[in-house]
Design a protein around this motif. Structure first.
Motif, PDB file in Angstrom:
ATOM      1  N   PRO A 226       0.816  -1.213   0.000  1.00 48.10           N
ATOM      2  CA  PRO A 226       0.000   0.000   0.000  1.00 48.10           C
ATOM      3  C   PRO A 226       0.848   1.261   0.000  1.00 48.10           C
ATOM      4  CG  PRO A 226       0.054  -0.941   2.192  1.00 48.10           C
ATOM      5  CD  PRO A 226       0.792  -1.904   1.300  1.00 48.10           C
ATOM      6  N   VAL A 227       0.420   2.237  -0.771  1.00 48.32           N
ATOM      7  CA  VAL A 227       1.054   3.546  -0.808  1.00 48.32           C
ATOM      8  C   VAL A 227      -0.053   4.582  -0.603  1.00 48.32           C
ATOM      9  CG1 VAL A 227       2.299   5.214  -2.230  1.00 48.32           C
ATOM     10  CG2 VAL A 227       2.892   2.779  -2.351  1.00 48.32           C
ATOM     11  N   ARG A 228       0.136   5.449   0.378  1.00 43.24           N
ATOM     12  CA  ARG A 228      -0.909   6.445   0.686  1.00 43.24           C
ATOM     13  C   ARG A 228      -0.544   7.780   0.042  1.00 43.24           C
ATOM     14  NH1 ARG A 228      -3.516   6.219   6.418  1.00 43.24           N
ATOM     15  NH2 ARG A 228      -4.304   4.389   5.313  1.00 43.24           N
ATOM     16  N   ILE A 229      -1.515   8.333  -0.670  1.00 41.14           N
ATOM     17  CA  ILE A 229      -1.328   9.590  -1.394  1.00 41.14           C
ATOM     18  C   ILE A 229      -2.275  10.639  -0.842  1.00 41.14           C
ATOM     19  CG2 ILE A 229      -1.504  10.726  -3.650  1.00 41.14           C
ATOM     20  CD1 ILE A 229      -0.985   7.973  -4.922  1.00 41.14           C
ATOM     21  N   CYS A 230      -1.765  11.835  -0.630  1.00 46.00           N
ATOM     22  CA  CYS A 230      -2.578  12.985  -0.247  1.00 46.00           C
ATOM     23  C   CYS A 230      -2.452  14.033  -1.342  1.00 46.00           C
ATOM     24  CB  CYS A 230      -2.108  13.547   1.099  1.00 46.00           C
ATOM     25  SG  CYS A 230      -2.972  15.061   1.598  1.00 46.00           S
ATOM     26  N   ALA A 231      -3.531  14.272  -2.077  1.00 44.66           N
ATOM     27  CA  ALA A 231      -3.539  15.270  -3.146  1.00 44.66           C
ATOM     28  C   ALA A 231      -4.160  16.555  -2.622  1.00 44.66           C
ATOM     29  CB  ALA A 231      -4.304  14.760  -4.360  1.00 44.66           C
ATOM     30  N   VAL A 232      -3.447  17.653  -2.762  1.00 44.59           N
ATOM     31  CA  VAL A 232      -3.886  18.943  -2.219  1.00 44.59           C
ATOM     32  C   VAL A 232      -4.681  19.708  -3.261  1.00 44.59           C
ATOM     33  CG1 VAL A 232      -3.111  21.150  -1.283  1.00 44.59           C
ATOM     34  CG2 VAL A 232      -1.885  19.037  -0.696  1.00 44.59           C
ATOM     35  N   GLN A 233      -5.845  20.169  -2.860  1.00 39.91           N
ATOM     36  CA  GLN A 233      -6.628  21.103  -3.678  1.00 39.91           C
ATOM     37  C   GLN A 233      -6.367  22.479  -3.078  1.00 39.91           C
ATOM     38  OE1 GLN A 233     -10.158  19.632  -5.758  1.00 39.91           O
ATOM     39  NE2 GLN A 233     -11.305  21.095  -4.513  1.00 39.91           N
ATOM     40  N   TYR A 234      -5.407  23.161  -3.659  1.00 37.22           N
ATOM     41  CA  TYR A 234      -4.769  24.320  -3.020  1.00 37.22           C
ATOM     42  C   TYR A 234      -5.560  25.604  -3.278  1.00 37.22           C
ATOM     43  CZ  TYR A 234      -0.794  27.255  -1.555  1.00 37.22           C
ATOM     44  OH  TYR A 234       0.045  28.138  -0.913  1.00 37.22           O
ATOM     45  N   MET A 235      -5.859  26.337  -2.196  1.00 35.93           N
ATOM     46  CA  MET A 235      -6.603  27.587  -2.311  1.00 35.93           C
ATOM     47  C   MET A 235      -5.673  28.742  -2.659  1.00 35.93           C
ATOM     48  SD  MET A 235      -9.357  29.368  -2.233  1.00 35.93           S
ATOM     49  CE  MET A 235     -10.597  28.258  -1.559  1.00 35.93           C
ATOM     50  N   MET A 236      -5.893  29.318  -3.825  1.00 40.70           N
ATOM     51  CA  MET A 236      -5.125  30.490  -4.249  1.00 40.70           C
ATOM     52  C   MET A 236      -5.797  31.738  -3.683  1.00 40.70           C
ATOM     53  SD  MET A 236      -2.634  29.272  -6.106  1.00 40.70           S
ATOM     54  CE  MET A 236      -2.035  30.203  -7.504  1.00 40.70           C
ATOM     55  N   LYS A 237      -5.096  32.452  -2.829  1.00 41.52           N
ATOM     56  CA  LYS A 237      -5.616  33.663  -2.199  1.00 41.52           C
ATOM     57  C   LYS A 237      -4.473  34.636  -1.986  1.00 41.52           C
ATOM     58  CE  LYS A 237      -5.240  31.317   2.264  1.00 41.52           C
ATOM     59  NZ  LYS A 237      -5.967  30.739   3.404  1.00 41.52           N
ATOM     60  N   LYS A 238      -4.809  35.909  -1.841  1.00 39.77           N
ATOM     61  CA  LYS A 238      -3.772  36.923  -1.677  1.00 39.77           C
ATOM     62  C   LYS A 238      -2.999  36.702  -0.382  1.00 39.77           C
ATOM     63  CE  LYS A 238      -2.898  41.886  -1.854  1.00 39.77           C
ATOM     64  NZ  LYS A 238      -1.754  41.763  -0.943  1.00 39.77           N
ATOM     65  N   ILE A 239      -1.678  36.843  -0.491  1.00 41.64           N
ATOM     66  CA  ILE A 239      -0.809  36.782   0.683  1.00 41.64           C
ATOM     67  C   ILE A 239       0.090  38.007   0.660  1.00 41.64           C
ATOM     68  CG2 ILE A 239      -0.831  34.274   0.978  1.00 41.64           C
ATOM     69  CD1 ILE A 239       1.786  34.141  -0.594  1.00 41.64           C
ATOM     70  N   GLY A 478      -5.942   8.790  -0.325  1.00 45.67           N
ATOM     71  CA  GLY A 478      -6.334   7.465  -0.787  1.00 45.67           C
ATOM     72  C   GLY A 478      -5.149   6.530  -0.820  1.00 45.67           C
ATOM     73  N   ASP A 479      -5.425   5.244  -0.684  1.00 43.77           N
ATOM     74  CA  ASP A 479      -4.390   4.208  -0.750  1.00 43.77           C
ATOM     75  C   ASP A 479      -4.421   3.523  -2.109  1.00 43.77           C
ATOM     76  OD1 ASP A 479      -3.601   4.717   1.814  1.00 43.77           O
ATOM     77  OD2 ASP A 479      -4.537   2.960   2.708  1.00 43.77           O
ATOM     78  N   VAL A 480      -3.249   3.368  -2.711  1.00 43.95           N
ATOM     79  CA  VAL A 480      -3.103   2.558  -3.918  1.00 43.95           C
ATOM     80  C   VAL A 480      -2.203   1.384  -3.564  1.00 43.95           C
ATOM     81  CG1 VAL A 480      -3.439   4.530  -5.440  1.00 43.95           C
ATOM     82  CG2 VAL A 480      -1.124   3.897  -4.767  1.00 43.95           C
ATOM     83  N   ASP A 481      -2.413   0.254  -4.196  1.00 45.39           N
ATOM     84  CA  ASP A 481      -1.670  -0.968  -3.860  1.00 45.39           C
ATOM     85  C   ASP A 481      -0.815  -1.382  -5.052  1.00 45.39           C
ATOM     86  OD1 ASP A 481      -0.822  -3.596  -3.225  1.00 45.39           O
ATOM     87  OD2 ASP A 481      -2.539  -3.856  -1.894  1.00 45.39           O
ATOM     88  N   LEU A 482       0.493  -1.271  -4.887  1.00 48.71           N
ATOM     89  CA  LEU A 482       1.393  -1.592  -5.991  1.00 48.71           C
ATOM     90  C   LEU A 482       1.503  -3.087  -6.239  1.00 48.71           C
ATOM     91  CD1 LEU A 482       4.306   0.959  -5.463  1.00 48.71           C
ATOM     92  CD2 LEU A 482       2.089   1.265  -6.570  1.00 48.71           C
ATOM     93  N   GLU A 483       1.229  -3.908  -5.225  1.00 44.62           N
ATOM     94  CA  GLU A 483       1.257  -5.360  -5.429  1.00 44.62           C
ATOM     95  C   GLU A 483       0.074  -5.806  -6.284  1.00 44.62           C
ATOM     96  OE1 GLU A 483       2.475  -9.374  -5.212  1.00 44.62           O
ATOM     97  OE2 GLU A 483       3.498  -7.453  -4.965  1.00 44.62           O
ATOM     98  N   ILE A 484      -1.099  -5.244  -6.030  1.00 39.39           N
ATOM     99  CA  ILE A 484      -2.262  -5.535  -6.866  1.00 39.39           C
ATOM    100  C   ILE A 484      -1.998  -5.070  -8.298  1.00 39.39           C
ATOM    101  CG2 ILE A 484      -4.666  -4.894  -7.304  1.00 39.39           C
ATOM    102  CD1 ILE A 484      -5.136  -4.911  -4.309  1.00 39.39           C
TER     103      ILE A 484
END
Length: 513
Positions: A226-239, A478-484
């Motif tokens: 298993p490999v766990r991935i976190c994909a960011v939906q990044y908020m573009m806002k003024k800084i 989400g988890d993806v499985d490289l063995e599968i």
């Protein structure tokens, strides 16, 4: 008494790895060694060198190649007892090579007839044995020809012939030699190589066991990877400062680490958020000012990857090199090492407003969770790139993207899902949302980040491992499985890699000079 110059008498035999410049010579050698059989194709030998260079050996004698052998690694238990040469070699291209397999499989040995009786074949077999020991492989398996069988096939079965050779009552130039090399016969395959008329298409399946093999529990008993991935939906806002940017980035990395993610993925050119305090109205000047933050960007993400123990796909960032500006994706490994992938296909908008130049290399990166590739936004819409990446071992393709409307987002999404199905690979897209009202040419943002799988019984329903709700500041884990994935490539409902018609078409990477 003067020293005798011995060098003029030397005739060196060199066993070395096959190189690309050797290909034509090896093809010519094959025509000499096997005049009545189909020779290697150039693209097959190139594929061997690209996929498993360590397993390809040649004999060089007086600056001439006089022998060669080819091999790949497989998990032999996954193949049918009566497999054919085409099956075990993926039609000669070895794209089924499995670096995590247990067995070195020899698919060809040839020695120029003019140079036989110099133990060149023995030297090639010894090179294979040394490789198997060095890689800690369980055994070497070969499908051996029996080229004298055609003389006896009307009088005896293949099994009777093999038994006669074992008893030394019949001599076979290949089988007799292989027995002397310590190989034992496992079985007889009756339809192994159709164009081998001398052997009546029959081959002896033989094995040499590595007595130094050290079993590793994680390989023998692995049922999942298993490999766990976190994909960011990044908020573009003024800084107002780079410190604001750093705090926002670290927040997402912290979230990913809390979920014990192996990868956290940021979107394409999300660093344009820095432009909101640069106060530069001309887009072409703004990207060059943004590029001056490259060192700080790299330092920040390197520190975060190590501190939070997570591999970071750092979206992409504009980098200036030798006067040109490139859109570059970075991989920050949790061990502190860094890789980069240039965007190969710049969009018309990038070229027009920012003057972005195209990259020329397609890379596959090693990580502690297998091989991965990064294809930035528009690049995923060119299927050749994903095919090349997977052929080079990629199991996951990360796609940082930035799109301003639903149509653009759907192009990225649909293509990412198509690449997952076409190549039996996982894909992950991560995009930007929100807006930068103070930045020229950074209009509205539309995204729905997601993680996708091939479409088969072993994987997530609908091929969607996970996805965000659209246009909100969030992440998807989400988890993806490289063995599968590995098993599916060999036993799935469809096996695009092995079913490809290499005889009709192929993809060639033309490196730019």
């Amino acid at each position: 008494m003067p020293d005798t110059d011995m060098s003029k008498y030397e005739k060196k035999i060199i066993i070395r790895s096959i190189r690309l410049e050797d290909v034509d010579e090896i093809i010519a050698l094959g025509k000499i060694c096997f005049p009545n059989m189909d020779p290697w194709k150039r693209e097959q030998l190139v594929s061997h060198i690209r996929i498993f260079p360590e397993g390809q050996f040649c004999v060089e004698y007086e600056d001439k190649i006089v022998g060669s052998c080819s091999s790949l690694i497989v998990n032999f238990n996954e193949y049918d007892d009566q497999h054919t040469w085409d099956t075990i070699t993926d039609n000669g291209y070895i794209t089924n090579h499995d670096p995590d397999g247990f067995n070195l499989y020899g698919i060809e040995v040839m020695v120029d007839p003019e140079y036989r009786r110099m133990k060149l074949g023995h030297r090639l077999y010894e090179a294979r044995k040394e490789l198997a020991v060095r890689l800690n492989l369980q055994s070497i398996i070969i499908g051996g020809r029996i080229p004298n069988y055609h003389k006896y096939k009307d009088a005896m079965t293949a099994r009777e012939y093999v038994q006669a050779v074992e008893k030394h009552s019949i001599y076979d130039p290949v089988l007799s030699f292989q027995l002397l090399q310590g190989f034992t016969i496992k079985r007889i395959n009756t339809s192994y190589l159709p164009d081998d008329k001398a052997s009546a298409s029959v081959a002896t399946l033989m094995e040499w066991n590595n007595v130094d093999y050290r079993p590793k529990n994680k390989r023998i008993y692995r049922t999942a990877f298993p490999v766990r991935i976190c994909a960011v939906q990044y908020m573009m806002k003024k800084i107002d400062s780079i410190q604001d940017f750093s705090r926002q980035v670290e927040y997402y990395v912290d979230v990913a680490a809390d979920f014990r993610s192996d990868f956290v993925v940021f979107p394409e050119i999300f660093t344009t958020q820095l432009m909101s305090f640069l106060e530069e109205k001309r887009p072409d000047r703004a990207v060059r000012r943004l590029a001056t933050y490259t060192d700080q960007y790299i330092e920040l993400f390197t520190q975060l990857a190590v501190r939070y123990n997570v591999n970071i796909v750092g979206g992409s960032h504009f980098v200036e090199e030798n006067g040109d500006v490139y859109n570059v994706g970075f991989l920050f490994r949790r061990n502190g090492t860094i890789e980069k992938q240039y965007k190969i296909h710049s969009t018309q908008n990038e070229r027009k407003w920012w003057g972005i130049s195209d990259g020329n290399e397609m890379n596959v990166f090693d990580t502690d969770c297998g091989k991965i590739a990064i294809q930035i936004s528009y690049d995923i819409e060119f299927p050749e790139l994903a095919r090349i990446a997977v052929d080079n071992g990629a199991n996951i393709i990360f796609v940082p993207f930035c799109t301003e409307d639903r149509q653009g987002y759907l192009r990225v999404r649909y293509c990412a899902q198509a690449r997952a199905i076409e190549n039996n690979v996982y894909t992950c897209i991560a995009g930007t949302v929100g807006n930068l009202t103070h930045v020229e040419n950074m209009d509205i943002q539309y995204a729905q980040s997601g993680i996708f799988s091939p479409s088969d019984f072993e994987f997530a329903r609908d091929g969607i491992v996970g996805e965000c709700d659209a246009n909100i500041d969030t992440v998807v884990v989400g988890d993806v499985d490289l063995e599968i994935l590995r098993r599916s490539r060999n036993t799935g409902s469809l096996r695009q890699s092995s079913d490809r018609r290499h005889d009709l078409y192929r993809i060639v990477w033309n490196k730019k000079n």
